[in-house]
Design a protein around this motif. Sequence first.
Motif, mmCIF file in Angstrom:
data_model
loop_
_atom_site.group_PDB
_atom_site.id
_atom_site.type_symbol
_atom_site.label_atom_id
_atom_site.label_comp_id
_atom_site.label_asym_id
_atom_site.label_seq_id
_atom_site.Cartn_x
_atom_site.Cartn_y
_atom_site.Cartn_z
ATOM 1 N N LEU A 106 0.812 -1.224 0.000
ATOM 2 C CA LEU A 106 0.000 0.000 0.000
ATOM 3 C C LEU A 106 0.839 1.266 0.000
ATOM 4 C CD1 LEU A 106 -2.689 -1.049 2.629
ATOM 5 C CD2 LEU A 106 -2.990 -0.933 0.148
ATOM 6 N N GLY A 107 2.036 1.193 0.564
ATOM 7 C CA GLY A 107 2.860 2.389 0.663
ATOM 8 C C GLY A 107 2.568 3.189 1.918
ATOM 9 N N GLY A 108 2.043 2.522 2.952
ATOM 10 C CA GLY A 108 1.733 3.204 4.212
ATOM 11 C C GLY A 108 0.386 2.766 4.742
ATOM 12 N N SER A 109 -0.132 3.536 5.676
ATOM 13 C CA SER A 109 -1.441 3.247 6.267
ATOM 14 C C SER A 109 -2.203 4.554 6.432
ATOM 15 C CB SER A 109 -1.275 2.562 7.627
ATOM 16 O OG SER A 109 -0.494 3.370 8.502
ATOM 17 N N ILE A 110 -3.507 4.444 6.582
ATOM 18 C CA ILE A 110 -4.343 5.635 6.746
ATOM 19 C C ILE A 110 -4.011 6.299 8.083
ATOM 20 C CG2 ILE A 110 -6.711 6.459 7.027
ATOM 21 C CD1 ILE A 110 -7.585 4.203 5.147
ATOM 22 N N ASN A 111 -3.633 7.548 8.024
ATOM 23 C CA ASN A 111 -3.241 8.289 9.225
ATOM 24 C C ASN A 111 -3.612 9.757 9.035
ATOM 25 O OD1 ASN A 111 -2.035 9.502 11.417
ATOM 26 N ND2 ASN A 111 -0.095 8.418 11.226
ATOM 27 N N PRO A 112 -4.833 10.134 9.396
ATOM 28 C CA PRO A 112 -5.294 11.514 9.179
ATOM 29 C C PRO A 112 -4.408 12.562 9.840
ATOM 30 C CG PRO A 112 -7.133 10.087 9.766
ATOM 31 C CD PRO A 112 -5.885 9.292 9.990
ATOM 32 N N ILE A 113 -3.836 12.237 11.003
ATOM 33 C CA ILE A 113 -2.979 13.195 11.703
ATOM 34 C C ILE A 113 -1.756 13.539 10.857
ATOM 35 C CG2 ILE A 113 -1.526 13.543 13.741
ATOM 36 C CD1 ILE A 113 -3.463 11.834 15.323
ATOM 37 N N ALA A 114 -1.242 12.538 10.150
ATOM 38 C CA ALA A 114 -0.071 12.754 9.290
ATOM 39 C C ALA A 114 -0.472 13.176 7.888
ATOM 40 C CB ALA A 114 0.775 11.485 9.233
ATOM 41 N N GLY A 115 -1.773 13.372 7.658
ATOM 42 C CA GLY A 115 -2.241 13.803 6.347
ATOM 43 C C GLY A 115 -2.254 12.702 5.312
ATOM 44 N N ILE A 116 -2.319 11.443 5.761
ATOM 45 C CA ILE A 116 -2.327 10.308 4.828
ATOM 46 C C ILE A 116 -3.727 9.711 4.787
ATOM 47 C CG2 ILE A 116 -1.358 8.058 4.261
ATOM 48 C CD1 ILE A 116 1.131 8.853 5.836
ATOM 49 N N GLY A 117 -4.375 9.842 3.653
ATOM 50 C CA GLY A 117 -5.700 9.266 3.449
ATOM 51 C C GLY A 117 -5.630 8.157 2.424
ATOM 52 N N PRO A 118 -6.747 7.541 2.101
ATOM 53 C CA PRO A 118 -6.771 6.455 1.115
ATOM 54 C C PRO A 118 -6.193 6.866 -0.240
ATOM 55 C CG PRO A 118 -8.852 6.570 2.296
ATOM 56 C CD PRO A 118 -8.080 7.782 2.691
ATOM 57 N N GLU A 119 -6.337 8.141 -0.575
ATOM 58 C CA GLU A 119 -5.865 8.616 -1.883
ATOM 59 C C GLU A 119 -4.343 8.561 -1.986
ATOM 60 O OE1 GLU A 119 -7.681 10.388 0.233
ATOM 61 O OE2 GLU A 119 -9.685 10.123 -0.634
#
Length: 205
Positions: A106-119
């Motif tokens: 996936l290249g990471g995980s969903i983490n809204p705090i770090a600004g990482i969403g599904p997109e």
Amino acid sequence: MYEGAVQELIDELGRLPGIGPKSAQRIAFHILDADAEDMTRLAASIQQAKEKVRFCEICFNISEQETCGICRDERRDTSQICIVEESKDVLAIERTRAFNGKYHVLGGSINPIAGIGPEQLHIRELVARLGDSSITELILATDPNLEGEATAIYLVRQLSPLGIKITRLASGLPVGGDLEYADEVTLARAFEGRRNTIAPSSSRG
């Protein structure tokens, strides 16, 4: 604070994951004390890796070719795809010899705090791969922490309508831990005890 190049080296080392100020300083002085030829080879290895290593066009594992060795291996089981967060997780699972299918990183995980969403993850590419009718099972192997669980729940919701069996690694993995640090026996048992997942029911107002 040190002057010039020494402090710059310490600062750069301190930006690496898991390296605190004291560790950065210790590594910096090790580099300064080490043989110049050894450090030249180290610098060349870093530069070579950055120039040659890319991501597999199919599964996004690291590779020096367009596709990685696992995707090219015709002996692997094409009916199963194990979904992991990072390339290092592929290596951890491969050490167990408990899985002979394909992977999707996936290249990471969903983490809204770090600004990482599904997109920001390779989810769209995963869905595109599922057009292959030979795929019968998706194994969710995200880390057993908050971000990994959130990512797994999101994937179940998005992928369940496709009608493909979705399983999650068993709870033999420690909650809050990282997959890469799990020993081979624990990971192998987690594969053996993986369970079916059920898409969470949406709340109705």
